[in-house]
Design a protein around this motif. Sequence first.
Motif, short mmCIF file in Angstrom:
data_model
loop_
_atom_site.label_atom_id
_atom_site.label_comp_id
_atom_site.label_asym_id
_atom_site.label_seq_id
_atom_site.Cartn_x
_atom_site.Cartn_y
_atom_site.Cartn_z
N LYS A 169 -60.06 59.74 37.03
CA LYS A 169 -61.17 59.43 36.10
C LYS A 169 -60.62 58.90 34.79
O LYS A 169 -61.26 58.14 34.09
CB LYS A 169 -61.98 60.70 35.81
CG LYS A 169 -63.11 60.93 36.75
CD LYS A 169 -63.97 62.07 36.22
CE LYS A 169 -64.38 62.94 37.39
NZ LYS A 169 -64.58 64.33 37.04
N LYS A 170 -59.43 59.38 34.43
CA LYS A 170 -58.80 58.97 33.16
C LYS A 170 -57.89 57.77 33.36
O LYS A 170 -57.04 57.47 32.53
CB LYS A 170 -57.99 60.15 32.61
CG LYS A 170 -58.83 61.37 32.25
CD LYS A 170 -57.91 62.52 31.87
CE LYS A 170 -58.58 63.64 31.13
NZ LYS A 170 -59.58 64.40 31.88
N ASN A 171 -58.01 57.13 34.52
CA ASN A 171 -57.23 55.92 34.85
C ASN A 171 -55.73 56.16 35.01
O ASN A 171 -54.89 55.34 34.63
CB ASN A 171 -57.49 54.80 33.83
CG ASN A 171 -58.92 54.31 33.95
OD1 ASN A 171 -59.85 55.07 33.69
ND2 ASN A 171 -59.11 53.09 34.38
N ILE A 172 -55.42 57.33 35.58
CA ILE A 172 -54.02 57.64 35.92
C ILE A 172 -53.98 57.89 37.42
O ILE A 172 -54.72 58.74 37.92
CB ILE A 172 -53.55 58.90 35.19
CG1 ILE A 172 -53.69 58.68 33.70
CG2 ILE A 172 -52.14 59.31 35.64
CD1 ILE A 172 -52.55 58.92 32.85
N PHE A 173 -53.11 57.17 38.09
CA PHE A 173 -52.98 57.36 39.55
C PHE A 173 -51.68 58.04 39.87
O PHE A 173 -50.59 57.53 39.58
CB PHE A 173 -53.06 56.00 40.26
CG PHE A 173 -52.84 56.11 41.76
CD1 PHE A 173 -53.65 56.92 42.54
CD2 PHE A 173 -51.82 55.40 42.38
CE1 PHE A 173 -53.45 57.02 43.92
CE2 PHE A 173 -51.61 55.49 43.76
CZ PHE A 173 -52.43 56.31 44.53
N ILE A 174 -51.78 59.24 40.48
CA ILE A 174 -50.59 59.91 41.02
C ILE A 174 -50.76 59.95 42.54
O ILE A 174 -51.88 59.83 43.03
CB ILE A 174 -50.40 61.35 40.45
CG1 ILE A 174 -51.60 62.25 40.79
CG2 ILE A 174 -50.16 61.32 38.95
CD1 ILE A 174 -51.38 63.73 40.46
N PRO A 175 -49.69 60.10 43.31
CA PRO A 175 -49.87 60.19 44.76
C PRO A 175 -50.90 61.28 45.10
O PRO A 175 -50.90 62.35 44.47
CB PRO A 175 -48.48 60.56 45.27
CG PRO A 175 -47.55 60.02 44.25
CD PRO A 175 -48.26 60.19 42.93
N PRO A 176 -51.78 61.00 46.05
CA PRO A 176 -52.92 61.89 46.28
C PRO A 176 -52.59 63.15 47.08
O PRO A 176 -53.45 63.68 47.77
CB PRO A 176 -53.89 60.99 47.08
CG PRO A 176 -53.02 60.02 47.77
CD PRO A 176 -51.83 59.80 46.90
N SER A 177 -51.37 63.64 47.00
CA SER A 177 -51.01 64.83 47.75
C SER A 177 -49.95 65.62 46.99
O SER A 177 -49.01 65.05 46.42
CB SER A 177 -50.45 64.43 49.12
OG SER A 177 -49.72 65.48 49.69
N MET A 178 -50.12 66.94 47.03
CA MET A 178 -49.15 67.84 46.41
C MET A 178 -47.78 67.76 47.10
O MET A 178 -46.76 68.15 46.56
CB MET A 178 -49.73 69.24 46.58
CG MET A 178 -49.03 70.36 45.98
SD MET A 178 -50.05 71.84 46.24
CE MET A 178 -49.61 72.31 47.91
N TYR A 179 -47.78 67.24 48.34
CA TYR A 179 -46.53 67.15 49.11
C TYR A 179 -45.74 65.88 48.78
O TYR A 179 -44.74 65.59 49.43
CB TYR A 179 -46.81 67.21 50.61
CG TYR A 179 -47.48 68.50 51.01
CD1 TYR A 179 -46.81 69.71 50.86
CD2 TYR A 179 -48.77 68.52 51.48
CE1 TYR A 179 -47.42 70.90 51.20
CE2 TYR A 179 -49.40 69.71 51.83
CZ TYR A 179 -48.71 70.90 51.69
OH TYR A 179 -49.31 72.07 52.01
#
Length: 426
Positions: free
Chosen positions: A386-396
């Motif tokens: 929502k804040k325009n930051i993309f991290i990999p979508p998994s804790m793994y």
Amino acid sequence: MISNRSEKLFQRAIKVIPGGVNSPVRFFPPYPFFVSSGFGSKIVTADHETYLDYCMGYGSLIFGHSYLPLIESVKTQLDNGTLFCIPSEKEIYLAELMAKIIPCAEKVRLVNTGAEATMTAIRLSRAFTRRKKIIKFNGGYHGAYDYVLVKAGSGAASIPSSEGSFPQISEETLIVQYNDFGELEQTIEKEAENISCLIMEPVLANYGLLIPEKNYLTEIRKITKKYGIVLIFDEVITGFRLSLGGCSEFFGITPDIATFSKSFGSGFPIAALCGKREIMDQLSPSGNVYQASTYAGNPISVTAATTAVESLLKNKNKVYPTIARLCDTLVLGIKDRVKNFADYYTINSIGSLFQLFFTKEKVSSPLDILKSDYKLFESLFWDLLKKNIFIPPSMYETCFISYAHSDEDIEKTIECYSDSLNQHIK
Ligand SMILES: Cc1ncc(COP(=O)(O)O)c(C=O)c1O
């Protein structure tokens, strides 16, 4: 936020692409956003949203998106041919460069993907030792093929082993826990005469981010040498990223074989395996271990990798300290601003890699990661998006900082993480 256009594209994709994506980690429910371009530290989505990217091609883009020297060199090569399947001088030059940089690289073979590199490394080890079994670590990921898709990390973390795998093959794979030398020692002592190789990510970056305990890699090097087990460092993520010479240089430990991809091609499909002469010379046509590929050593990927490695070599005293500094600033910044919540999370980081876990306990093995609250991780992921930051979508997975990230990017990211952790993740 993810809007209608991504939803529409996903509905189209799912009709013709299994699951709508070409690699499972790219999917997250209800549907992923679609990307249209990337430049530097940022990507632009099909909905014209700009995100700060910490996935960076799962660690490949050490220089960020569309790194100009790389693009320019590839453009030049495009005018001179894209595939020959005939040896070219450029391949020799790239292998010579690698031999200068990578401690174990007496000989180098170029392939296309990380999976091909690790698969060939394992086959070479079996031939070299005349033994069948391999040791891999719980949570380690080495590609999508039968004998390493056992207790694998990354997208495979949620399945014990892949359906359709040939069980007789995966039965030859012995699994041990990362950072537990005692268990490894017992496993080796029990059946050393059957074990061909030990394959590992020295820094395990496919089950969250796990960092080797002090002396752990030294002990592994010693015991594998003692029992004649080939030590394979899978440096597909860490190679050319943790330092120019990867984990071998960073920790001062030389394996028998090392595999590379990701930062090596910096966005282009290329991989390599390197190793001791007596092992590597078993490869066909000098030996009888067969490995072949039409696109291996293709001039586009070779040009890209050469430019990437030359740029890293030339700028190593700037690139590695800078990305490590940015990563430290980010991690310390979050810890500094999220004190109230401090006993609820842990951040692991090394070089330009980091990951946050929702557990206050030390995270040094996959078993510790299982204590991390996945629901909170998902909330964090969505809140950052929502804040325009993309991290990999998994804790793994692991987050990556590139040389294109700026101090302003990091400051913004600290604010966003802090805000998410302080305000929303309760
Ligand atoms: C450590 C490691 N080894 C091997 C692979 C497989 O590489 P590829 O996806 O290019 O086959 C990956 C992919 O993420 C990886 O992270």
